[in-house]
Design a protein around this motif. Sequence first.
Motif, short mmCIF file in Angstrom:
data_model
loop_
_atom_site.label_atom_id
_atom_site.label_comp_id
_atom_site.label_asym_id
_atom_site.label_seq_id
_atom_site.Cartn_x
_atom_site.Cartn_y
_atom_site.Cartn_z
N GLN A 756 0.82 -1.22 0.00
CA GLN A 756 0.00 0.00 0.00
C GLN A 756 0.85 1.27 0.00
N TRP A 757 2.03 1.18 0.64
CA TRP A 757 2.91 2.35 0.68
C TRP A 757 3.40 2.73 -0.71
N GLY A 758 3.35 1.77 -1.62
CA GLY A 758 3.80 2.01 -2.98
C GLY A 758 3.02 3.12 -3.67
N LYS A 759 1.86 3.43 -3.11
CA LYS A 759 1.07 4.52 -3.69
C LYS A 759 1.75 5.87 -3.43
N ARG A 760 2.68 5.88 -2.48
CA ARG A 760 3.37 7.14 -2.17
C ARG A 760 4.87 6.97 -2.38
N PRO A 761 5.32 7.15 -3.62
CA PRO A 761 6.75 6.93 -3.93
C PRO A 761 7.65 7.83 -3.10
N ALA A 762 7.14 8.97 -2.63
CA ALA A 762 7.98 9.88 -1.84
C ALA A 762 8.55 9.17 -0.62
N VAL A 763 7.74 8.29 -0.04
CA VAL A 763 8.19 7.53 1.13
C VAL A 763 9.45 6.74 0.78
N LEU A 764 9.44 6.16 -0.40
CA LEU A 764 10.58 5.37 -0.84
C LEU A 764 11.83 6.24 -0.95
N PHE A 765 11.65 7.43 -1.56
CA PHE A 765 12.82 8.30 -1.74
C PHE A 765 13.39 8.75 -0.41
N VAL A 766 12.51 9.08 0.52
CA VAL A 766 12.97 9.51 1.83
C VAL A 766 13.73 8.37 2.52
N ALA A 767 13.15 7.16 2.45
CA ALA A 767 13.80 6.01 3.09
C ALA A 767 15.17 5.75 2.48
N MET A 768 15.24 5.84 1.14
CA MET A 768 16.51 5.62 0.45
C MET A 768 17.54 6.66 0.88
N ALA A 769 17.11 7.91 0.86
CA ALA A 769 18.03 9.00 1.21
C ALA A 769 18.56 8.79 2.63
N MET A 770 17.67 8.36 3.53
CA MET A 770 18.11 8.14 4.91
C MET A 770 19.11 6.99 5.00
N ALA A 771 18.82 5.93 4.26
CA ALA A 771 19.73 4.78 4.28
C ALA A 771 21.10 5.19 3.74
N VAL A 772 21.09 5.92 2.63
CA VAL A 772 22.36 6.35 2.04
C VAL A 772 23.13 7.24 3.02
N ALA A 773 22.40 8.18 3.63
CA ALA A 773 23.05 9.09 4.58
C ALA A 773 23.65 8.32 5.75
N ALA A 774 22.90 7.32 6.23
CA ALA A 774 23.38 6.54 7.37
C ALA A 774 24.66 5.80 7.01
N VAL A 775 24.65 5.14 5.83
CA VAL A 775 25.84 4.39 5.43
C VAL A 775 27.02 5.33 5.22
N ALA A 776 26.75 6.48 4.59
CA ALA A 776 27.82 7.45 4.33
C ALA A 776 28.44 7.92 5.64
N ALA A 777 27.57 8.22 6.60
CA ALA A 777 28.06 8.69 7.90
C ALA A 777 28.91 7.61 8.56
N MET A 778 28.42 6.37 8.46
CA MET A 778 29.16 5.27 9.06
C MET A 778 30.53 5.13 8.40
N TYR A 779 30.54 5.30 7.08
CA TYR A 779 31.80 5.17 6.37
C TYR A 779 32.78 6.24 6.83
N VAL A 780 32.28 7.48 6.89
CA VAL A 780 33.15 8.58 7.29
C VAL A 780 33.69 8.34 8.70
N ALA A 781 32.80 7.83 9.57
CA ALA A 781 33.20 7.66 10.96
C ALA A 781 34.17 6.50 11.16
N PHE A 782 33.85 5.35 10.53
CA PHE A 782 34.67 4.15 10.81
C PHE A 782 35.47 3.66 9.62
N GLY A 783 34.83 3.60 8.46
CA GLY A 783 35.44 2.97 7.28
C GLY A 783 36.66 3.70 6.79
N ALA A 784 36.53 5.01 6.57
CA ALA A 784 37.60 5.78 5.94
C ALA A 784 38.91 5.74 6.75
N PRO A 785 38.86 6.06 8.05
CA PRO A 785 40.11 6.03 8.82
C PRO A 785 40.73 4.63 8.81
#
Length: 810
Positions: A756-785
């Motif tokens: 049913q959530w598929g009727k609102r693609p915006a939800v998907l974009f927000v979720a994706m953006a959050m996931a990407v941001a989370a992984v990026a932050a994790m990378y900067v914090a732990f992965g890169a050093p």
Amino acid sequence: MAATAASTMSAAAAVTRRINAALRVDATSGDVAAGADGQNGRRSPVAKRVNDGGGGKDDVWVAVDEKDVCGARGGDGAARPPLFRTYKVKGSILHPYRFLILLRLIAIVAFFAWRVRHKNRDGAWLWTMSMVGDVWFGFSWVLNQLPKLSPIKRVPDLAALADRHSGDLPGVDVFVTTVDPVDEPILYTVNTILSILAADYPVDRYACYLSDDGGTLVHYEAMVEVAKFAELWVPFCRKHCVEPRSPENYFAMKTQAYKGGVPGELMSDHRRVRREYEEFKVRIDSLSSTIRQRSDVYNAKHAGENATWMADGTHWPGTWFEPADNHQRGKHAGIVQVLLNHPSCKPRLGLAASAENPVDFSGVDVRLPMLVYISREKRPGYNHQKKAGAMNVMLRVSALLSNAPFVINFDGDHYVNYSQAFRAPIQIKAMDIANKFGSSTSFVGTMLDGANQERSITPLAVLDESVAGDLAALTACAYEDGTSWGRDVGWVYNIATEDVVTGFRMHQQGWRSVYASVEPAAFRGTAPINLTERLYQILRWSGGSLEMFFSHSNALLAGRRLHPLQRVAYLNMSTYPIVTVFIFFYNLFPVMWLISEQYYIQRPFGEYLLYLVAVIAMIHVIGMFEVKWAGITLLDWCRNEQFYMIGSTGVYPTAVLYMALKLVTGKGIYFRLTSKQTTASSGDKFADLYTVRWVPLLIPTIVIMVVNVAAVGVAVGKAAAWGPLTEPGWLAVLGMVFNVWILVLLYPFALGVMGQWGKRPAVLFVAMAMAVAAVAAMYVAFGAPYQAELSGVAASLGKAAAASLTGPSG
Ligand SMILES: O=c1ccn([C@@H]2O[C@H](COP(=O)(O)OP(=O)(O)O[C@H]3O[C@H](CO)[C@@H](O)[C@H](O)[C@H]3O)[C@@H](O)[C@H]2O)c(=O)[nH]1
Ligand SMILES: [Mn+2]
């Protein structure tokens, strides 16, 4: 070259099923509408409509000059228009298209040669695996491309046939299959039958058979209702020349040009018939409860019984609501009921308007074609062979009742979209005869008549005892024991895609097929819109294809009668899922890159990238050319690409796995019926789109999505850590492009699993953006050093970017 292959095959997939369609023996799928402007000298009204309908495509197709082929001279010496015209794609499109294909072939060979000369020393296993994948990518692309080198289509002039051979059209037996009144909504089947009964073909020359594998009284009584409603519907269609003649689709249409002879009466007739149709639908909908109530009444009178009762107060021989011995799914008697008998040869005009008959049919032939209900016998211990078994029973029963030389097959959810459609194949057959024996109209007429003489049995007026006995024998499960049915006779058994294999067998024996197209589209059908349902359907198709390859119906084993290009097409058809195993692993490759940064697929990286981009770009340009003559829009094509990626991340690799298991264990695949809907009565026709059914088949694609979202996150993290303008920074961004590309292709899948959530693609974009941001932050914090410390900044980043670029490129 991974990426290349993915898109190679995306185009391939779109076409694979289309090839399949063109090769089918049943007419249901053998037709794709793509009208062309016939440049015939003469145009009857019908022909004109046909041509106008398909207008606007003559900038692509040109008529092949066929003077010497079809001998445009009639027996009386007068020039006649040909019965159909052949069109080919015009040179200014075709030549550049072929040139591009050649260019790409050269590029691929150069690419292979280059890769072999630049063998990776470290990570040799990865390099070798990817080489194997690339070779298969290239090979399957050639298999897919070869049969498309010279596109041709044939457009029959139906009016010309009507003029010349209407008196001697051969007999046609029309077969419809259904299994379940719920999974395959009975309203579809009812419309299929009505569209067939109302077809524009001589009523005494065709018969309609319904095979009901469920053996339910609901289906039988629905056919009784259909026979009744057809008395109104069919003459109405004839009187006003309506299209299409499936009532559900007709009434759903907006206004259209009037083609009949009495425009003044359309409004009132239309209103009347529509009301009757609505009432008819209500009766169909309530059949199940009507029968239950009736049965309750009878059962109350017969203490201890729990039967399902027919209207005439007898037991229904098929399955009962309350399963009982000999009255349950998979275990019941065979049933053959003639609902409408063969009509007389003379037209019978209807009644003038009156109080009881508000619609005036005084000038209309009201005869109806033959209609027969069949439910074959089912017994435990027999493999009933699904649709193929049902088709073979219909072949036998129809041989006894009408025995036409031609058959057409519909699934329970297909319908006749253009009432003259049955004439097109006959027309091409007539042309074939004319090409062999000369084009004297009366002579060709007698030949067609001759075909009709194969109808050696005069239609039965009444079904006497002996015929009933014969019919029972023909529908019995034991009938085929020890015979060649399913092997050398009839539809082929033991395969999930009996249609493709049966068509293949016919081609192998020297039958030729012709790609004909009429406008409007001759036949239409439904496809599941529910994601899970659709995935299971393509799993059955791809599994069946692989089974075909590993059976004696392998195209390599076919004799010399199979045309070389047909052989290539069938090879492509029966191997197309294999390539996706490589695509699957390429899509997962970013995992490597998340764990470690030490892997390369190929060095030197810059040149590798250049080759990739070139072959990917070329495949897309070639695809654009195909779009031009395929009669599809660019959007259709993009959707096809997307769905191909969805299939190749989960379904096709699963089919390959199944096949491998079958080869090892000898156990076949269980394929289920495609359910046409889940929400039978919910009014919302898109309800199915938003129903998620969680099945393991969804997992691989979800995994790939997660991996690629994470990869985007890491790339963003890298760009942030090192700055987007530094070399490692922009390489990371560049690599991300491929991950994003995968995600764009998988976008419809993501919406699908959201329900049913598929009727609102915006939800998907927000979720994706959050996931990407989370992984990026994790990378900067732990992965890169950590990685900087581990392997030295510069070296590691160059390689990492390489991996991200090649990884997702499948
Ligand atoms: O035991 C069975 C199972 C199925 N069917 C009929 O077979 C047809 C096709 O089954 P469906 O589950 O709808 O498969 P689809 O994938 O939608 O059908 C396509 O693919 C099939 C397998 O390749 C072909 O048989 C069909 O003609 C083709 O339209 C339907 O009319 C069913 O009623 C039977 O008659 N008996
Ligand atoms: Mn179907």
